[in-house]
Design an enzyme around this catalytic site. Structure first.
Site, short mmCIF file in Angstrom:
data_model
loop_
_atom_site.label_atom_id
_atom_site.label_comp_id
_atom_site.label_asym_id
_atom_site.label_seq_id
_atom_site.Cartn_x
_atom_site.Cartn_y
_atom_site.Cartn_z
CG ASP A 1 -7.32 -2.16 -3.14
OD1 ASP A 1 -7.97 -1.42 -2.38
OD2 ASP A 1 -6.10 -2.34 -3.03
CG HIS B 1 -5.98 -2.42 0.37
ND1 HIS B 1 -5.25 -1.79 -0.61
CD2 HIS B 1 -5.37 -2.10 1.55
CE1 HIS B 1 -4.26 -1.11 -0.07
NE2 HIS B 1 -4.31 -1.29 1.24
CB SER C 1 -0.96 -0.03 1.19
OG SER C 1 -2.02 0.88 1.03
#
Length: 691
Positions: free
Chosen positions: A628, A663, A542
C-alpha cells in the site's frame, strides 16, 4: 489460544520538533528502502516479515473457532453475486463495448459487438492475463478512435504503479513495449498512432504527462507537461468533443488546467487559467465554448460558468450560484448540459437545454439513495445514462432521453438468491453534535426489528477530503442485517453531504468535529433505542481509520468492537515525512505540522498512535496491505504493537496484513469477499452470533 500474543521489539526513537518530542519505539520497522518494498514485498526485512506472519497466524488462531462460519459467510456473500454477468454495452460509433464475467471467474473478459454485422469479439481476456499473478488490477482500458487498437494498464502487486500495454485488437499482438510506472490514465490521440499518459515519479507522485508514439520506445516519449510543485498531482482527460487533451493539476483545494488542440499539431499547450490558492475549477469543451464548474467569486458550493473557445480566459456566469445546491459533477452532450447536484443531503439530476437554456429536473423519491452520472463515449446524442440505488433498492442503470424525457431501464442488479426490498426499512435521522449541528445518519434494518436498545449495530464513518459516503445498495450488508444487526452510516463533517462547508468544518484546525460528530451519532442511536452502549461496532478505512483510532482512545466505553481498515493512524510521523507519496499534497487537509507549531499541537492532540494510553480498549480488528503506497504497512503495524503494550483488557486485538495486496485489498471479484467475510465473523464472534 493456540499461539502466543505477538510482540514487536522496541528500539527507542525520538523526534524533536516545535520544542516537543514524539516517542516512537517501533519506528525501526519503516525500512530505509520502503519504496522498493512497496514495489517488491520480497525486499521486506526478514524480522519484520516474521513478525507480520506471526500476527496473521495469531489472527487465524483467534478466529479458528468461527472458521466454518467464515466459510459459510463467504459462500453466502458469493451467492448474492450473479456468477455469469455482463455490463450494459456502451455505444461508440458502429460498436458496442462491454464486459462479461464467465462462471467462477475472478476477472472480466472485455468484448465488443459490431452493430452492422452483429459480430462479437473479445478485445481483452483478463482471465488469461491474470493467470500468473496473485494480484491483478486493470485500472482502465480504452480503444483508439478508429477501433483498431487497445491500450490498457495493469497493476500486479497493489502498489498502484501501473504498466501500460498497447495491442492490436484483431491480432492481439503487442504494438509497443510496456510503459512502466504510470497512474494508468490513458488518452488516445486522434491520430490513433499515439497516446498520452501520466508518469509517477520516485515518490509515487503523478507529475509528468507524456506523449507516446506507438512505433517508438517509451524512453523517447515527448514530455507534454511537468508539474514542479510536489503538492500538485496531474491527471488527464479527453474533452467530450474529442478536440482537446485536458490536463488537470491540483491539490486538495486548488486546481489548474492546461489544454492541447489535438486537431492541430502545430498548436502548443495552453494554460486555461493560472492557479489561485483555494480556487477550484473543472472544464470541458462544447462546440465553440468551454463549460467551467468553479467555486470562484465565493461560490463555495460551485457554479457553472462559460467562456469562448478563443477567449477562454474571459469567464461569464452561465448557471447562477445557488448556495443551497452543491454541484457535484457535470457532463456535456451536443445539445445538453447535465449536472448532478446535492440539495438537502439528496442528489438530483438537472438538465439544461443548450439551445434555449430551459432546465428540468429528474426527481427521486426515497429517503436515502446513491446517484451518479455515467460519462459515455458519445457526444452527439440525446441519451444520458445514470446509475441509481438505495440501501433497499438494487442498482439500476437507466438511460434517459433528454428530448423525449423518457426513462429506459437497461439493467437492474440481479441477486441470484433473491431480494425483496419490502423486507427492509431505510431511515434517515439526525444527531445533534457538540456544537448543535445536525448530523445525518442513514439506517438500514430488517423489518420487524424491535427498537428496544437490544440490537447490535455496525456504524460506518469516514469524514475526509470532501468525500461523501453514499447511501447505496450492498448485497454484503444484507448478511449483517438478515442476522439482526442494524447497519448505519454517520455522515460526519469532513465529507460534503451537506455542502462544501460540511467539508471545511471537518479539516485542518476543525478536524475534531469529524470525531465528535461520530460520537454524537453513536449516542443518538443509543438514545433512539436502535442500540445501546457496548452493542456497537464502529468501522472505517484509510482516513476513516483515523476516526476509528480517535474513538478507540477517547470513547472506548461506547463500543463493543472496532474494525479499522488500512487505518491512517500515525498522522504526526507521516505528515513530517515529505518523501512519502501523499504528505505534501495532504497539507491543506491536515495542516502544515512541520512548519506550523499550532497545527502540530492540534494534530498531536488527536493522532491515534501518539495518544494510545493505559486503558481498556474495545475488541479490534485492524487490516493492512504490504504494498500500500497510501497508508503504508508500518502505520497499522506500529499502532497494533503499541496497543498491545498498553491495553489493560483481554479483548481481541487482531492484525490482518495482506501480504500480496495494497490499499484496496484483494483484486478478484470473489477474492475480496474473503476479507469481508473475515471482518463479518469477527463482528459475529464478539456479538455472540453463531449462525
Amino acid at each position: 489460544m493456540n499461539s502466543s500474543i505477538p510482540r514487536l521489539n522496541k528500539i527507542s526513537h525520538i523526534t524533536k520538533i516545535h520544542n516537543d518530542q514524539l516517542h516512537d519505539d517501533f519506528a525501526w520497522i519503516k525500512q530505509n528502502n520502503w519504496k522498493e518494498v512497496i514495489l517488491d514485498p520480497k525486499k521486506l526485512d526478514s524480522k519484520i516479515e516474521e513478525y507480520l506472519i506471526k500476527e496473521n497466524k495469531f489472527k487465524e488462531d483467534q478466529l479458528k473457532d468461527v472458521k466454518n462460519f467464515e466459510d459459510k459467510i463467504f459462500s453466502e456473500l458469493k451467492s448474492k453475486i450473479k456468477n455469469e454477468d455482463d455490463s450494459v454495452p456502451k455505444k461508440d460509433g458502429d460498436f458496442l463495448y462491454y464486459y462479461k464475467y464467465e462462471k467462477n471467474a475472478e476477472y472480466p473478459v472485455y468484448l465488443r459487438k459490431n452493430i452492422i454485422n452483429n459480430k462479437e469479439e473479445i478485445i481483452l481476456n483478463c482471465v488469461e492475463k491474470s493467470k500468473n499473478y496473485n494480484y491483478f488490477n486493470i485500472g482502465s482500458l480504452t480503444h483508439s478512435h478508429d477501433h483498431k487498437k487497445l491500450a490498457f494498464n495493469i497493476d500486479t502487486n497493489g502498489s498502484e504503479y501501473f504498466s501500460i500495454f498497447i495491442e492490436d485488437i484483431n491480432t492481439k499482438k503487442n504494438l509497443s513495449e510496456p510503459i512502466p510506472n504510470t497512474t494508468g490514465e490513458i488518452v488516445w490521440n486522434i491520430d490513433n498512432l499515439s497516446i498520452f499518459y501520466v508518469a509517477l515519479d520516485d515518490n509515487h507522485r503523478p507529475t509528468k504527462v507524456f506523449k507516446h508514439e506507438i512505433s517508438k520506445k517509451y524512453e523517447e516519449d515527448e514530455l507534454v507537461y511537468e508539474e514542479k510543485d510536489p503538492s500538485f498531482f496531474c491527471s488527464i482527460f479527453l474533452s467530450q468533443t474529442r478536440k482537446y487533451l485536458l490536463i488537470r493539476t491540483a491539490d486538495h483545494e486548488t486546481s489548474e488546467y492546461y489544454f492541447l488542440n489535438l486537431n492541430n499539431k502545430k498548436t502548443k499547450l495552453n494554460i486555461f487559467q493560472k492557479r489561485k490558492k483555494k480556487i477550484e475549477y473543472d472544464i470541458d469543451h462544447h462546440g465553440n465554448f468551454f463549460i467551467i464548474k468553479t467555486n470562484r467569486d465565493k461560490a463555495k458550493n460551485f457554479k457553472i460558468m462559460k467562456s469562448g473557445e478563443k477567449s477562454f480566459e474571459d469567464w461569464k456566469d452561465f448557471i447562477p450560484y445557488n448556495k443551497k445546491n452543491l454541484i457535484l459533477d457535470f457532463t456535456i452532450l451536443k445539445n445538453w448540459l447535465i449536472r448532478l447536484e446535492r440539495s438537502e443531503g439528496l442528489e438530483n439530476i438537472i438538465i439544461n437545454n443548450l439551445e434555449n437554456n430551459e432546465e428540468f429536473k429528474i426527481d427521486f423519491n426515497e429517503a436515502a439513495y446513491q446517484l451518479s452520472l455515467d460519462h459515455g463515449y458519445e457526444y452527439d446524442t440525446d441519451v444520458l445514462r445514470y446509475h441509481y440505488s438505495s440501501p433497499t433498492t438494487p442498482k439500476s442503470i437507466i438511460d434517459y432521453d433528454c428530448q423525449t424525457k423518457k426513462h429506459t431501464t437497461k439493467k437492474i442488479q440481479e441477486i441470484p438468491i433473491g431480494h425483496n426490498k419490502e423486507n427492509y426499512i431505510c431511515e434517515k435521522i439526525f444527531a445533534n453534535s457538540h456544537d448543535n449541528q445536525k448530523i445525518p445518519i442513514t439506517i438500514l434494518y430488517k423489518k420487524g426489528a424491535k427498537l428496544n436498545g437490544e440490537n447490535f449495530l455496525l456504524l460506518y464513518g469516514y469524514g475526509a477530503y470532501g468525500i461523501s459516503i453514499p447511501s447505496g445498495f450492498s448485497t454484503n450488508r444484507l448478511s449483517l442485517v438478515d442476522r439482526g444487526v442494524i447497519f448505519a452510516i454517520a455522515h460526519v463533517r469532513g465529507g460534503k453531504e451537506k455542502g462544501y462547508e460540511w467539508y471545511e468544518d471537518g479539516k485542518e484546525l476543525k478536524k475534531k468535529n469529524t470525531f465528535l460528530d461520530f460520537i454524537s451519532c453513536t449516542e443518538e442511536l443509543c438514545k433512539k433505542k436502535y442500540t445501546s452502549k457496548k452493542k456497537i461496532i464502529a468501522q472505517g478505512g484509510s482516513a476513516g481509520g483515523l476516526l476509528m483510532g480517535y474513538i478507540s482512545n477517547e470513547r472506548p466505553d461506547l463500543f463493543l468492537g472496532i474494525i479499522a481498515q488500512v487505518p491512517f493512524v500515525d498522522i504526526c510521523n507521516t505528515m513530517l515525512d515529505e518523501n512519502l507519496p501523499l504528505t505534501v499534497t495532504e497539507i491543506p487537509e491536515w495542516g502544515d505540522i512541520k512548519r506550523d507549531h499550532k497545527a502540530f499541537n492540534y494534530v498531536k492532540s488527536y493522532s491515534p498512535y501518539d495518544n494510545v494510553k493505559k486503558q481498556d480498549y474495545p475488541h479490534m480488528l485492524v487490516t493492512g496491505g504490504i504494498s500500500d503506497p497510501r497508508v503504508t504497512y508500518w502505520e497499522m503495524t506500529k499502532w497494533v504493537a503499541k496497543l498491545r503494550e498498553n491495553k489493560t483488557d483481554n479483548n481481541l486485538l487482531l492484525l490482518h496484513m495482506n501480504m500480496t495486496a495494497g490499499h484496496a485489498g484483494a483484486s478478484g471479484r470473489f477474492d475480496y469477499l474473503k476479507e469481508i467475510a473475515m471482518e463479518y465473523v469477527f463482528l459475529f464472534k464478539i456479538c455472540n452470533i453463531h449462525s
